[in-house]
Design a protein around this motif. Structure first.
Motif, mmCIF file in Angstrom:
data_model
loop_
_atom_site.group_PDB
_atom_site.id
_atom_site.type_symbol
_atom_site.label_atom_id
_atom_site.label_comp_id
_atom_site.label_asym_id
_atom_site.label_seq_id
_atom_site.Cartn_x
_atom_site.Cartn_y
_atom_site.Cartn_z
ATOM 1 N N VAL A 163 0.555 -1.301 0.293
ATOM 2 C CA VAL A 163 1.160 -0.350 1.225
ATOM 3 C C VAL A 163 0.633 -0.570 2.636
ATOM 4 C CG1 VAL A 163 1.320 2.086 1.849
ATOM 5 C CG2 VAL A 163 1.646 1.393 -0.525
ATOM 6 N N TYR A 164 -0.671 -0.696 2.794
ATOM 7 C CA TYR A 164 -1.255 -0.898 4.119
ATOM 8 C C TYR A 164 -0.767 -2.206 4.742
ATOM 9 C CZ TYR A 164 -4.510 2.781 2.649
ATOM 10 O OH TYR A 164 -5.066 3.964 2.209
ATOM 11 N N THR A 165 -0.693 -3.250 3.924
ATOM 12 C CA THR A 165 -0.243 -4.542 4.456
ATOM 13 C C THR A 165 1.213 -4.489 4.892
ATOM 14 O OG1 THR A 165 -1.774 -5.649 2.931
ATOM 15 C CG2 THR A 165 -0.100 -7.002 3.980
ATOM 16 N N LEU A 166 2.053 -3.843 4.096
ATOM 17 C CA LEU A 166 3.469 -3.732 4.467
ATOM 18 C C LEU A 166 3.653 -2.907 5.728
ATOM 19 C CD1 LEU A 166 5.200 -3.257 0.984
ATOM 20 C CD2 LEU A 166 5.208 -5.287 2.449
ATOM 21 N N ILE A 167 2.835 -1.873 5.903
ATOM 22 C CA ILE A 167 2.905 -1.081 7.133
ATOM 23 C C ILE A 167 2.589 -1.957 8.344
ATOM 24 C CG2 ILE A 167 1.798 0.787 8.422
ATOM 25 C CD1 ILE A 167 1.512 2.305 5.793
ATOM 26 N N ILE A 168 1.543 -2.759 8.227
ATOM 27 C CA ILE A 168 1.177 -3.657 9.327
ATOM 28 C C ILE A 168 2.287 -4.676 9.570
ATOM 29 C CG2 ILE A 168 -0.445 -5.445 10.062
ATOM 30 C CD1 ILE A 168 -2.637 -3.954 8.606
ATOM 31 N N PHE A 169 2.861 -5.207 8.492
ATOM 32 C CA PHE A 169 3.939 -6.193 8.629
ATOM 33 C C PHE A 169 5.145 -5.602 9.348
ATOM 34 C CE2 PHE A 169 7.935 -7.713 6.610
ATOM 35 C CZ PHE A 169 7.997 -8.945 7.238
ATOM 36 N N VAL A 170 5.566 -4.409 8.946
ATOM 37 C CA VAL A 170 6.719 -3.765 9.581
ATOM 38 C C VAL A 170 6.425 -3.473 11.044
ATOM 39 C CG1 VAL A 170 8.160 -1.695 9.597
ATOM 40 C CG2 VAL A 170 7.593 -2.797 7.427
ATOM 41 N N PHE A 171 5.205 -3.022 11.322
ATOM 42 C CA PHE A 171 4.854 -2.717 12.711
ATOM 43 C C PHE A 171 4.865 -3.975 13.572
ATOM 44 C CE2 PHE A 171 1.587 -2.477 16.034
ATOM 45 C CZ PHE A 171 2.085 -1.418 16.775
ATOM 46 N N LEU A 172 4.244 -5.049 13.084
ATOM 47 C CA LEU A 172 4.142 -6.274 13.878
ATOM 48 C C LEU A 172 5.484 -6.988 14.025
ATOM 49 C CD1 LEU A 172 0.785 -7.820 12.589
ATOM 50 C CD2 LEU A 172 1.177 -6.546 14.688
ATOM 51 N N SER A 173 6.320 -6.924 13.012
ATOM 52 C CA SER A 173 7.573 -7.676 13.037
ATOM 53 C C SER A 173 8.747 -6.898 13.608
ATOM 54 C CB SER A 173 7.933 -8.155 11.630
ATOM 55 O OG SER A 173 8.106 -7.051 10.758
ATOM 56 N N SER A 174 8.741 -5.559 13.477
ATOM 57 C CA SER A 174 9.915 -4.770 13.869
ATOM 58 C C SER A 174 9.616 -3.713 14.919
ATOM 59 C CB SER A 174 10.526 -4.093 12.631
ATOM 60 O OG SER A 174 10.899 -5.058 11.671
ATOM 61 N N LEU A 175 8.518 -2.993 14.775
ATOM 62 C CA LEU A 175 8.247 -1.870 15.663
ATOM 63 C C LEU A 175 7.602 -2.281 16.975
ATOM 64 C CD1 LEU A 175 6.963 0.836 13.137
ATOM 65 C CD2 LEU A 175 9.271 0.467 14.016
ATOM 66 N N LEU A 219 -5.233 -10.331 2.645
ATOM 67 C CA LEU A 219 -6.555 -10.553 2.051
ATOM 68 C C LEU A 219 -7.569 -9.554 2.590
ATOM 69 C CD1 LEU A 219 -8.538 -12.209 0.348
ATOM 70 C CD2 LEU A 219 -8.773 -13.784 2.292
ATOM 71 N N PHE A 220 -7.497 -9.282 3.879
ATOM 72 C CA PHE A 220 -8.392 -8.290 4.472
ATOM 73 C C PHE A 220 -8.141 -6.903 3.882
ATOM 74 C CE2 PHE A 220 -8.845 -4.974 7.765
ATOM 75 C CZ PHE A 220 -10.226 -4.978 7.891
ATOM 76 N N MET A 221 -6.867 -6.530 3.752
ATOM 77 C CA MET A 221 -6.541 -5.233 3.180
ATOM 78 C C MET A 221 -6.956 -5.151 1.712
ATOM 79 S SD MET A 221 -5.491 -3.206 5.368
ATOM 80 C CE MET A 221 -5.201 -3.397 7.130
ATOM 81 N N SER A 222 -6.870 -6.270 0.998
ATOM 82 C CA SER A 222 -7.317 -6.295 -0.388
ATOM 83 C C SER A 222 -8.827 -6.110 -0.482
ATOM 84 C CB SER A 222 -6.912 -7.618 -1.046
ATOM 85 O OG SER A 222 -7.332 -7.680 -2.388
ATOM 86 N N THR A 223 -9.535 -6.538 0.547
ATOM 87 C CA THR A 223 -10.989 -6.404 0.555
ATOM 88 C C THR A 223 -11.437 -4.979 0.848
ATOM 89 O OG1 THR A 223 -11.136 -8.698 1.343
ATOM 90 C CG2 THR A 223 -13.117 -7.346 1.522
ATOM 91 N N VAL A 224 -10.734 -4.306 1.752
ATOM 92 C CA VAL A 224 -11.161 -2.968 2.164
ATOM 93 C C VAL A 224 -10.533 -1.863 1.325
ATOM 94 C CG1 VAL A 224 -11.506 -3.761 4.528
ATOM 95 C CG2 VAL A 224 -9.309 -2.767 3.890
ATOM 96 N N SER A 225 -9.491 -2.167 0.548
ATOM 97 C CA SER A 225 -8.795 -1.133 -0.234
ATOM 98 C C SER A 225 -9.447 -0.981 -1.609
ATOM 99 C CB SER A 225 -7.314 -1.480 -0.397
ATOM 100 O OG SER A 225 -6.682 -1.608 0.861
ATOM 101 N N LYS A 226 -9.220 0.202 -2.198
ATOM 102 C CA LYS A 226 -9.782 0.486 -3.520
ATOM 103 C C LYS A 226 -8.930 -0.083 -4.650
ATOM 104 C CE LYS A 226 -12.149 4.729 -2.092
ATOM 105 N NZ LYS A 226 -12.295 6.196 -2.328
ATOM 106 N N ASP A 227 -7.620 -0.171 -4.433
ATOM 107 C CA ASP A 227 -6.742 -0.670 -5.480
ATOM 108 C C ASP A 227 -5.618 -1.486 -4.858
ATOM 109 O OD1 ASP A 227 -4.376 1.263 -4.959
ATOM 110 O OD2 ASP A 227 -6.062 2.623 -5.250
ATOM 111 N N SER A 228 -4.889 -2.207 -5.704
ATOM 112 C CA SER A 228 -3.841 -3.115 -5.228
ATOM 113 C C SER A 228 -2.671 -2.362 -4.598
ATOM 114 C CB SER A 228 -3.334 -3.977 -6.389
ATOM 115 O OG SER A 228 -4.376 -4.761 -6.931
ATOM 116 N N GLY A 229 -2.348 -1.168 -5.130
ATOM 117 C CA GLY A 229 -1.246 -0.386 -4.561
ATOM 118 C C GLY A 229 -1.506 -0.004 -3.127
ATOM 119 N N SER A 230 -2.705 0.484 -2.854
ATOM 120 C CA SER A 230 -3.058 0.849 -1.475
ATOM 121 C C SER A 230 -3.058 -0.374 -0.573
ATOM 122 C CB SER A 230 -4.431 1.524 -1.451
ATOM 123 O OG SER A 230 -4.443 2.691 -2.238
ATOM 124 N N SER A 231 -3.579 -1.482 -1.073
ATOM 125 C CA SER A 231 -3.611 -2.709 -0.278
ATOM 126 C C SER A 231 -2.209 -3.162 0.099
ATOM 127 C CB SER A 231 -4.318 -3.810 -1.070
ATOM 128 O OG SER A 231 -4.234 -5.041 -0.390
#
Length: 368
Positions: A196-208, A182-194
């Motif tokens: 991508v940014y959310t998945l990056i955070i998810f992968v980092f927090l869960s795996s990296l 929801l935060f990424m959807s608020t700060v991003s310009k479009d749904s695609g960017s939102s």
């Protein structure tokens, strides 16, 4: 007017979620895997109970370390692994376009032109998402309970409390990723960017993040471990050997040998430094892991599944001599809460922090 607007938006968002194809798709996958996992776990649980009863009949009242009565939480541990991945993705799928789709369709400007407050919009979207998540988890757990009852497994009162706590932790974990998206959807310009940014955070927090905890990054933070005082140890061994030679009796028996490590200040100082080093490393590792909703949920799941193991570990770490250890008692509900309260608190703080950031950003959003 304000409460009516909030209710209307919450109701609309809830209906949009439960009729959404992506929501129904992920929920269907979760339910299918839950049924399979619960059926398999129930069969294994019944086998573990039979094996436990046979072992208890053999050893009687003797203390057997590491042999604990299986809990129904062992069945749900597999469901916990499922929710840590698919559940998090469900939360992301529900939140990554909540605001951006309104921007892209130009409906946000029209919505805010009505007699409705901005906080009603962002709060209504969050409440609608929360209700949808609760409904999805409720259906999942009802099916899980039904599957368990089919295999004649009835949880006790204490086990029901653990299952409720497990469900609460699962909700907080999924809601954490919903708040992040929801935060990424608020700060991003479009749904695609939102997305991508959310998945990056998810992968980092869960795996990296675990890689950073145990990898070279941790070595850079804590530095190298204390060096073993080899020169001092060699001198002490030489003195010990000389003592043996001098004090040997005529019949060849040794009467004056002394352990070179016993009452040695250099070695005790090395042990203390090494203990402080690993305590510092563990403290930093625990703090970093608290930043990950996935790690917190997995730790809570493990603790609820095997609380006796954690109690035995704590007793072993606190015992001065092995002979002083006794068989740990069955941890009570408050004892279990005491072991996971930091992780639960983290699972509350993370979504609150991201939702607060999304709230502030949305209230200052320039809608043109």
């Amino acid at each position: 007017m304000k409460s009516n607007g909030l209710f209307a938006i919450s109701e609309k968002e809830f209906q949009d979620h439960i009729y959404s194809r992506k929501f129904l798709l992920f929920l269907g996958i979760i339910l299918a895997v839950t049924i399979i996992g619960m059926a398999s776990g129930s069969i294994q649980y019944n086998e573990q109970i039979e094996q436990y009863n046979e072992n208890q009949a053999e050893i009687g009242d003797e203390i057997s370390w590491g042999m604990f009565k299986p809990s129904v939480m062992t069945i749900f541990s597999g469901v916990g692994t499922l929710l840590a991945s698919l559940g998090a993705i469900l939360g992301i799928a529900m939140g990554f376009d909540l605001i951006t789709k309104e921007k892209e369709s130009k409906s946000l400007k029209i919505l805010l032109s009505h007699p409705i407050f901005r906080d009603e919009v962002i709060n209504g979207k969050a409440i609608g998402g929360i209700i949808a998540l609760v409904a999805a988890l409720a259906v999942t757990f009802l099916i899980a309970f039904a599957t368990m009852l089919i295999f004649s497994i009835v949880p006790s009162g204490s086990e029901i409390l653990l299952l409720v706590l497990f469900g609460f932790a699962a909700f907080l974990m999924i809601f954490s990723y919903f708040a992040i998206s929801l935060f990424m959807s608020t700060v991003s310009k479009d749904s695609g960017s939102s997305l991508v940014y959310t998945l990056i955070i998810f992968v980092f927090l869960s795996s990296l993040l675990p890689v950073f905890v145990w990898g070279p990054t941790m070595d850079l933070i804590t530095g190298p471990p204390p060096e073993f005082p080899e020169d001092a140890m060699m001198e002490m061994r030489a003195v010990a050997v000389d003592t043996v030679v001098v004090s040997a009796s005529s019949d060849g028996e040794v009467s004056g040998y002394k352990d070179p490590y016993e009452d040695n200040e250099v070695f005790r100082q090395y042990q203390e430094e090494m203990r402080n080093y690993w305590d510092k490393r563990q403290m930093i590792s625990d703090f970093i892991n608290l930043l990950s909703p996935t790690n917190n949920f997995q730790y809570i799941t493990s603790y609820l599944t095997y609380p006796q193991v954690f109690a035995q570990r704590d007793m072993y770490n606190s015992a001065i001599m092995p002979g002083e250890m006794q068989e740990p008692e069955e941890p009570g509900f408050m004892d279990i809460i005491g072991g996971i309260w930091v992780n639960l608190l983290s699972l509350i703080v993370i979504p609150v922090a991201f939702f607060s950031a999304a709230y502030i950003k949305f209230m200052r959003l320039d809608v043109r």
